[in-house]
Structure formats: structure tokens, C-alpha cells
Design a protein around this motif. Structure first.
Motif, PDB file in Angstrom:
ATOM      1  N   GLY A 108      36.409  31.697  47.243  1.00 11.11           N
ATOM      2  CA  GLY A 108      36.294  32.681  46.174  1.00 11.11           C
ATOM      3  C   GLY A 108      37.568  32.781  45.362  1.00 11.11           C
ATOM      4  N   PHE A 109      38.699  32.709  46.040  1.00 13.57           N
ATOM      5  CA  PHE A 109      39.994  32.800  45.370  1.00 13.57           C
ATOM      6  C   PHE A 109      40.189  31.661  44.382  1.00 13.57           C
ATOM      7  N   VAL A 110      39.996  30.423  44.855  1.00 20.08           N
ATOM      8  CA  VAL A 110      40.285  29.285  43.993  1.00 20.08           C
ATOM      9  C   VAL A 110      39.283  29.157  42.844  1.00 20.08           C
ATOM     10  N   SER A 111      38.132  29.826  42.952  1.00 18.94           N
ATOM     11  CA  SER A 111      37.171  29.786  41.847  1.00 18.94           C
ATOM     12  C   SER A 111      37.643  30.636  40.668  1.00 18.94           C
ATOM     13  N   GLU A 112      38.542  31.573  40.917  1.00 20.82           N
ATOM     14  CA  GLU A 112      39.015  32.474  39.873  1.00 20.82           C
ATOM     15  C   GLU A 112      40.414  32.133  39.380  1.00 20.82           C
ATOM     16  N   VAL A 113      41.078  31.206  40.041  1.00 17.03           N
ATOM     17  CA  VAL A 113      42.498  30.980  39.800  1.00 17.03           C
ATOM     18  C   VAL A 113      42.764  29.503  39.523  1.00 17.03           C
ATOM     19  N   GLU A 114      43.654  29.255  38.569  1.00 13.19           N
ATOM     20  CA  GLU A 114      44.074  27.882  38.308  1.00 13.19           C
ATOM     21  C   GLU A 114      45.275  27.577  39.197  1.00 13.19           C
ATOM     22  N   LEU A 115      45.139  26.576  40.048  1.00 12.56           N
ATOM     23  CA  LEU A 115      46.214  26.220  40.954  1.00 12.56           C
ATOM     24  C   LEU A 115      47.205  25.278  40.278  1.00 12.56           C
ATOM     25  N   ILE A 116      48.470  25.530  40.494  1.00 10.04           N
ATOM     26  CA  ILE A 116      49.491  24.645  39.958  1.00 10.04           C
ATOM     27  C   ILE A 116      50.411  24.211  41.093  1.00 10.04           C
ATOM     28  N   THR A 117      50.944  23.039  40.988  1.00  9.96           N
ATOM     29  CA  THR A 117      51.903  22.521  41.951  1.00  9.96           C
ATOM     30  C   THR A 117      53.223  22.309  41.235  1.00  9.96           C
ATOM     31  N   MET A 168      33.298  44.953  41.998  1.00 10.40           N
ATOM     32  CA  MET A 168      33.825  44.353  43.231  1.00 10.40           C
ATOM     33  C   MET A 168      34.757  43.180  42.870  1.00 10.40           C
ATOM     34  N   PHE A 169      35.643  42.849  43.787  1.00 12.54           N
ATOM     35  CA  PHE A 169      36.506  41.709  43.547  1.00 12.54           C
ATOM     36  C   PHE A 169      35.672  40.435  43.530  1.00 12.54           C
ATOM     37  N   PRO A 170      36.005  39.512  42.630  1.00 10.79           N
ATOM     38  CA  PRO A 170      35.219  38.277  42.520  1.00 10.79           C
ATOM     39  C   PRO A 170      35.249  37.469  43.802  1.00 10.79           C
ATOM     40  N   GLN A 171      34.088  36.984  44.204  1.00 13.67           N
ATOM     41  CA  GLN A 171      33.981  36.181  45.421  1.00 13.67           C
ATOM     42  C   GLN A 171      33.112  34.949  45.172  1.00 13.67           C
ATOM     43  N   LYS A 172      33.360  34.258  44.076  1.00 17.73           N
ATOM     44  CA  LYS A 172      32.595  33.058  43.771  1.00 17.73           C
ATOM     45  C   LYS A 172      33.067  31.915  44.646  1.00 17.73           C
ATOM     46  N   ARG A 173      32.327  30.830  44.614  1.00 17.76           N
ATOM     47  CA  ARG A 173      32.643  29.683  45.467  1.00 17.76           C
ATOM     48  C   ARG A 173      33.028  28.483  44.615  1.00 17.76           C
ATOM     49  N   ARG A 174      33.911  27.692  45.141  1.00 17.46           N
ATOM     50  CA  ARG A 174      34.222  26.407  44.541  1.00 17.46           C
ATOM     51  C   ARG A 174      34.458  25.418  45.661  1.00 17.46           C
ATOM     52  N   THR A 175      33.987  24.204  45.489  1.00 20.38           N
ATOM     53  CA  THR A 175      34.012  23.262  46.605  1.00 20.38           C
ATOM     54  C   THR A 175      35.199  22.324  46.593  1.00 20.38           C
ATOM     55  N   ARG A 176      35.994  22.363  45.537  1.00 25.12           N
ATOM     56  CA  ARG A 176      37.072  21.377  45.486  1.00 25.12           C
ATOM     57  C   ARG A 176      38.295  21.965  44.803  1.00 25.12           C
ATOM     58  N   VAL A 177      39.463  21.709  45.359  1.00 22.48           N
ATOM     59  CA  VAL A 177      40.709  22.155  44.764  1.00 22.48           C
ATOM     60  C   VAL A 177      41.261  21.027  43.904  1.00 22.48           C
ATOM     61  N   LEU A 178      42.225  21.360  43.031  1.00 23.43           N
ATOM     62  CA  LEU A 178      42.858  20.334  42.240  1.00 23.43           C
ATOM     63  C   LEU A 178      43.450  19.264  43.140  1.00 23.43           C
ATOM     64  N   ALA A 179      43.229  18.035  42.807  1.00 19.25           N
ATOM     65  CA  ALA A 179      43.833  16.956  43.575  1.00 19.25           C
ATOM     66  C   ALA A 179      45.255  16.772  43.071  1.00 19.25           C
ATOM     67  N   VAL A 180      46.198  16.915  43.964  1.00 20.49           N
ATOM     68  CA  VAL A 180      47.599  16.813  43.594  1.00 20.49           C
ATOM     69  C   VAL A 180      48.231  15.686  44.403  1.00 20.49           C
ATOM     70  N   ALA A 181      48.917  14.802  43.727  1.00 16.59           N
ATOM     71  CA  ALA A 181      49.477  13.665  44.444  1.00 16.59           C
ATOM     72  C   ALA A 181      50.509  14.097  45.463  1.00 16.59           C
TER      73      ALA A 181
END
Length: 441
Positions: free
Chosen positions: A370-379, A1-14
């Protein structure tokens, strides 16, 4: 199944805002019908222009207006005007002074033009202490817009359709993405594996959200203004536009792109007649609502990252959606500013749209945990000082105009007809870009 993990915080970006009082006095005509009090207290009437016609029609904005007026009793009216062809119509209206009091800054306005059309909202460095992605609409140290919501970029898909075709993991290369689309096509002849929304045009610009994620490089845009060859097989533009071409050439998109329909596409994705659309995360609640309205399970609608891994990781560009600005000719700037601040802090808009809060350390909606738990966010990094308008200047001088849907519509036309190979397209684009650079230099 597609990953559906949880994460409570996104990268803090100024990125952020100050709460500066703006006076109402201003020469010229604006959208508001009444002037604000001399002391800057929000009052009177304003006009707000929005691209979200759906939220105007379903009464959501009516609710926002009532709550805003309750917070500011001296405000007599907020007229919200939904515009379908937002970019085109607002661009035309901006040739006059009458383009509302509050509006989303159109993409066609270049940084060096911000001060001609919009009131500065504050010092960029100060605003960056409260809001994310404030660099998007800043120029020479001043910020002219505040994003209403933060989006991540990837593609929305019907999870049931993908899993029925045997695809249960996120594709991690462009080739794997095309293979997944082929499996979907082989599994259901009545299903369009990928829907381009060619006719409406503007959805094709959503592919730009992958730029930067392909190479995991937040400076991709700052680098190509120094290059004569932005379109190569390995570059951000090359991977994105090459994938579009190949998907169309392989028959993995709708049968006739000239008959696509944006509103209908939501229902098609919800019912599984379309499997995939490249859109920002802002599209998730719209697709889920369409699925539910069609009697389907809204949980079938899911979100996936750009199909490229760099150093073993998926990456997704996170950034602001449309930025709200104030018409420099507005007669009621105090109320206009109050609306922007209230909308970002009190309306709950970003969470309702399954988006990231524009406020630093704001909440992450459940649809994206779930999305942000599997992916590194960049700005993406802003352009260096003095070069804020360089990309746009080169783009226009080249004649390509990547912000115009015709840019990718031509690629789709060539892929359907076979008139040009992708190599020929890239050679032509690079030649035009090089000419544009030379002209600007």
C-alpha cells in the motif's frame, strides 16, 4: 482512511553481486575457529556479529544457522553474537583483528577505510547486476558489503490513534505533520504524539532517512559538499532538523526525553500511548509484534511517507539497511561469503522484516504494498569517483559529526530549554560546516 492500495513491483534500481569463490587463506587473526578447505569449499566455523539482538534471543538466528549448515554439511558451527550497542562496540573491536568473520559494516567506517577492514566481495559494476544499493559500501570500483534488506523511509504510526484524532490522510507538508501531532495531543493528554527515543540516541539517526525525500533530489548529499549552507528552511537538513526542533518546542513529544526507552517504546506505540516514531520500514514487524504481545491489533501499526510533496507526489528514499561484509583478517572467508550469499538468497530475512529484497526485482512484502503504491521511491546517487569520502571528511572536520546522536540530542536540548532558536542553531551549523569544507579543501 489512509490509502492502502497495492502494487506488485518496486522501482528496479541497479545494485548487486557476483558469486565469486573466495579462498580461505589469510594472514592475521579472525573470528572463525577453523580454516576452510583449500579448494574454497565452505566448511569449519565462523562467527557472525549482528545488531539484531532480538532475533538472537528469540531463536530466529538458531533456525537460520541450522538451515545454513544443512545446505553446507561441512560447516561445523556458526556462532551468532548479538550486540546491543553495535556501532560503539564493533568500532572498538575493530581496533584489533578480532571482530568476527561476517559483520554489518559500521557507519563510522569511511569509504577510503573499507579495504583496511573488509575483504572486497567483487567488482562493483558486476555486482550491480544482481543486487540493489550495492553502491552504499563500494569504493574505487570494488564492493565491500551487500545489504541484508532494503528499507523505505518515513515514519511508523498507530493508525487507530491518528484516525481517532481525525487525521485520515498523510500529511503532505511539515506544517501539516505538526498540525496532525497537535490534533493527537488535543485528543488524548496521555498520548505522546511523537516519540524521539532521545536516551538511546541511535533512533535519532533515523531522521536521516528523510534526507533526499524532502527535495526529491537523489543528489542532495553530493550537492551539500559543495555548499557552505546545508541548513536552510527549504533544504533537506533544514526541514528535518527544523521539524524536530518545532515538535519538541511545541510539546508534541514525550514529557521527558532523558527517560525514553527503545524496547518500551515498541509497546507504547502498539498500545497507542505513543502515536508516531520516525523509523525505517524495518521497524514495522517489531512494532506489530509488540502490539500483538500487548493484546492490541497489529493491524493498527502502519507506515507513512516523509511529509513533503514535490510536484504533487510523496517521495521516499529506498536503500539498503546494514551491509554484511567479511573481516579482512578472517581465516575462513569462503564460509563467510557463503553465509552472506545464503542469507540474502535463501533465508527469507527481507520479507520477514517487511523490507524490500536486496536482489533486483525481488518481492515486495505485503506490509509495504500500500505504501509503495502511493509513493515514488528514489535511490540516492553515489558520490562521484574520487569524492566518496568527501562528505565524511567534511562532517568530521566540522566537528558536527551528523552520524553521532549528540548532534540531534543537542537540538532537542535547545528546543526544550529555549537556549537557542532554530535560526541560531542553523547559523552555528552552517559556520562549522563551512570551516570543515575549507579545512578539507
Amino acid at each position: 482512511m489512509f490509502p492502502q492500495k497495492r502494487r506488485t513491483r518496486v522501482l528496479a534500481v541497479a545494485a548487486a553481486t557476483t558469486v565469486l569463490a573466495l579462498t580461505a587463506a589469510c594472514s592475521g587473526g579472525g573470528g572463525g575457529d577453523e580454516e576452510a578447505n583449500d579448494d574454497g569449499t565452505p566448511s569449519g566455523a565462523i562467527t557472525v556479529l549482528t545488531w539484531r539482538t532480538d532475533l538472537v534471543e528469540d531463536g530466529t538466528f538458531d533456525d537460520y544457522v541450522e538451515k545454513f549448515k544443512a545446505a553446507y554439511p561441512e560447516v561445523t558451527d556458526v556462532k551468532v553474537e548479538g550486540i546491543t550497542d553495535y556501532e560503539g562496540e564493533v568500532k572498538t573491536r575493530m581496533s584489533t583483528d578480532n571482530y568476527g568473520d561476517v559483520l554489518a559494516i559500521p557507519g563510522s567506517v569511511t569509504p577510503d577505510q573499507y579495504a583496511d577492514f573488509f575483504e572486497p566481495l567483487g567488482d562493483q559494476e558486476e555486482m550491480a547486476k544482481e543486487y540493489q544499493w550495492i553502491n552504499d559500501k563500494s569504493f574505487e570500483g570494488k564492493s565491500y558489503g551487500i545489504p541484508v534488506v532494503g528499507n523505505v523511509q518515513g515514519y511508523v504510526y498507530n493508525k487507530r490513534v491518528w484516525e481517532e484524532a481525525g487525521v485520515t490522510e498523510f500529511p503532505d507538508t511539515p506544517e501539516a505533520f505538526l498540525d496532525a501531532l497537535q490534533k493527537i495531543k488535543d485528543n488524548g493528554v496521555e498520548i505522546a504524539p511523537l516519540y524521539t527515543n532521545y536516551k538511546d540516541g541511535w533512533p535519532l539517526s533515523q531522521w536521516d532517512g528523510w534526507l533526499g525525500a524532502v527535495t526529491a533530489d537523489p543528489d542532495w548529499k553530493n550537492k551539500i559538499v559543495e555548499s557552505d549552507t546545508p541548513w536552510t528552511p527549504e533544504s533537506d537538513y533544514g526541514v528535518v532538523d527544523g521539524l524536530i526542533y518545532q515538535a519538541v518546542a511545541d510539546g508534541l513529544t514525550e514529557a521527558d526525553p532523558t527517560t525514553t526507552n527503545w524496547e518500551e517504546s515498541k509497546r507504547l506505540l502498539g498500545t497507542g500511548q505513543v502515536a508516531t516514531m520516525v523509523l525505517g520500514s524495518w521497524a514495522i514487524p517489531q512494532m506489530q509484534a509488540a502490539a500483538e504481545a500487548a493484546g492490541e491489533d497489529p493491524a493498527d501499526i502502519a507506515y507513512a511517507p516523509t511529509p513533503v510533496k514535490v510536484d504533487g507526489k510523496f517521495h521516499s528514499v529506498a536503500g539498503g539497511d546494514y551491509n554484511l561484509g567479511i573481516n579482512v583478517h578472517s581465516k575462513n572467508k569462503a564460509t563467510a561469503r557463503a553465509w552472506i550469499d545464503w542469507f540474502n538468497h535463501e533465508s527469507g530475512f527481507s520479507e520477514s522484516q517487511a523490507g524490500l529484497s536486496p536482489i533486483i526485482d525481488g518481492p515486495v512484502p505485503a506490509a509495504l504494498e500500500g505504501f509503495v503504491s502511493e509513493v515514488e521511491l528514489i535511490t540516492l546517487n553515489p558520490a562521484p569517483e574520487g569524492k566518496e569520502a568527501l562528505f565524511g571528511d567534511i562532517d568530521k572536520a566540522s566537528g558536527i559529526v551528523t552520524t553521532d546522536p549528540k548532534f540531534r540530542q543537542q537540538t532537542i536540548d535547545d528546543a526544550r530549554s529555549g537556549a537557542r532558536t532554530i535560526e541560531q542553531i542553523f547559523d552555528d551549523l552552517n559556520a562549522k560546516w563551512a570551516e570543515g569544507r575549507a579545512s578539507v579543501a
